[in-house]
Design an enzyme around this catalytic site. Structure first.
Site, short mmCIF file in Angstrom:
data_model
loop_
_atom_site.label_atom_id
_atom_site.label_comp_id
_atom_site.label_asym_id
_atom_site.label_seq_id
_atom_site.Cartn_x
_atom_site.Cartn_y
_atom_site.Cartn_z
N LYS A 13 4.38 -0.57 -0.32
CA LYS A 13 4.56 0.11 -1.61
C LYS A 13 5.54 1.29 -1.49
O LYS A 13 6.42 1.46 -2.32
CB LYS A 13 3.22 0.65 -2.14
CG LYS A 13 2.18 -0.42 -2.41
CD LYS A 13 0.93 0.17 -3.06
CE LYS A 13 0.19 1.18 -2.21
NZ LYS A 13 -0.42 0.64 -0.98
N ARG A 88 -6.19 3.87 -8.33
CA ARG A 88 -6.77 3.07 -7.27
C ARG A 88 -8.21 2.70 -7.57
O ARG A 88 -8.89 2.11 -6.74
CB ARG A 88 -6.75 3.88 -5.99
CG ARG A 88 -5.89 3.30 -4.88
CD ARG A 88 -5.82 4.35 -3.79
NE ARG A 88 -5.45 3.86 -2.53
CZ ARG A 88 -4.29 4.13 -1.92
NH1 ARG A 88 -3.38 4.82 -2.51
NH2 ARG A 88 -4.06 3.70 -0.70
N ARG A 174 -10.03 0.63 4.79
CA ARG A 174 -9.09 0.77 3.66
C ARG A 174 -8.96 -0.55 2.90
O ARG A 174 -8.86 -0.57 1.67
CB ARG A 174 -7.72 1.24 4.17
CG ARG A 174 -7.74 2.67 4.67
CD ARG A 174 -6.60 2.98 5.62
NE ARG A 174 -5.30 3.04 4.98
CZ ARG A 174 -4.14 3.01 5.63
NH1 ARG A 174 -4.11 2.89 6.95
NH2 ARG A 174 -3.01 3.06 4.99
#
Ligand code: AMP
Length: 226
Positions: A13, A88, A174
């Site tokens: 990203k 997120r 994560r």
């Protein structure tokens, strides 16, 4: 133009947001970078962020949304920006809508980088960055080496650093956080007809070109009314 770049950790990203930002003259707003700066500053927000980041979890929604709201009020965001790593969670997606709506702004689209977990775990092992805080250009031992060994292409710096959360244990956390918290956001943008998905396992330049084509078809205006 207001763009959202969404994807799992190490999907690329940041790399893509920087290049697309250069091509379209849009600032790259990375909440990860903002939180790492806060952590380096060592204030109370930074210390909480540091602990969450080290564990591979998410920093508090309200804290992140407040940081984003402050950042997008800066003059360089007047014609748009690229959000990398935000929202997120569904809570952040709601907060983001509120932040934009109160300013009369609307996103043009969300671009998802999709890529398998095992590729990502392999990938983080080779990641490093220019250690100059004002630069921070991202590199990879296999996919994107500096053109001259040991010298940053962008600023000429000679010091590089690895992220402490780029290790297999934290990476697995994560990825689990991404599946549980962020995939619902991807589905939210999909349902809203705002999502385009790109193969994040392709060559870096090919991914940029694919994103560039998507961006060229999006509305450039940033206001809701346009
Ligand atoms: P990134 O640089 O985008 O991979 O982010 C690194 C870490 O910063 C993440 O693993 C989270 O702990 C934290 N972080 C970044 N963006 C957010 C966000 N929007 N909400 C909560 N935590 C975030």
């Amino acid at each position: 133009m207001i763009l959202i770049l969404i994807g799992p950790p190490a999907a690329g990203k940041g790399t893509q947001a920087q290049e697309i930002g250069r091509r379209w003259q849009l600032p790259h707003l990375s909440t990860g970078d903002m939180l790492r700066s806060a952590a380096a500053a060592g204030d109370s927000v930074g210390l909480e962020a540091k602990a969450k980041m080290a564990a591979g979890g998410l920093v508090d929604d309200a804290i992140v949304s407040r940081i984003v709201a402050q950042r997008i009020g800066q003059p360089d965001c007047a014609s748009g920006f690229i959000l990398d790593g935000y929202p997120r969670s569904l809570a952040q997606a709601g907060q983001q809508s509120e932040i934009l709506e109160t300013r009369g702004l609307a996103i043009a689209g969300a671009i998802e980088l999709r890529i398998a977990d095992d590729v990502l775990i392999d990938r983080v092992a080779g990641r490093f960055r220019c250690a100059n805080a004002a630069c921070g250009e991202g590199y990879h031992e296999r996919f994107k080496k500096p053109q001259r060994d040991g010298i940053c292409d962008k600023c000429g710096g000679t010091a590089f650093a690895r992220r402490p959360d780029d290790n297999e244990t934290t990476m697995r956390s994560r990825l689990a956080t991404y599946a549980a918290e962020t995939m619902p956001v991807v589905r939210f943008y999909e349902a809203a007809g705002l999502l385009a998905t790109v193969d994040g396992a392709a060559e870096i330049g090919d991914i940029t070109d694919a994103i560039d084509i998507i961006v060229s078809r999006l509305p450039r205006a940033i206001s809701q009314a346009a």
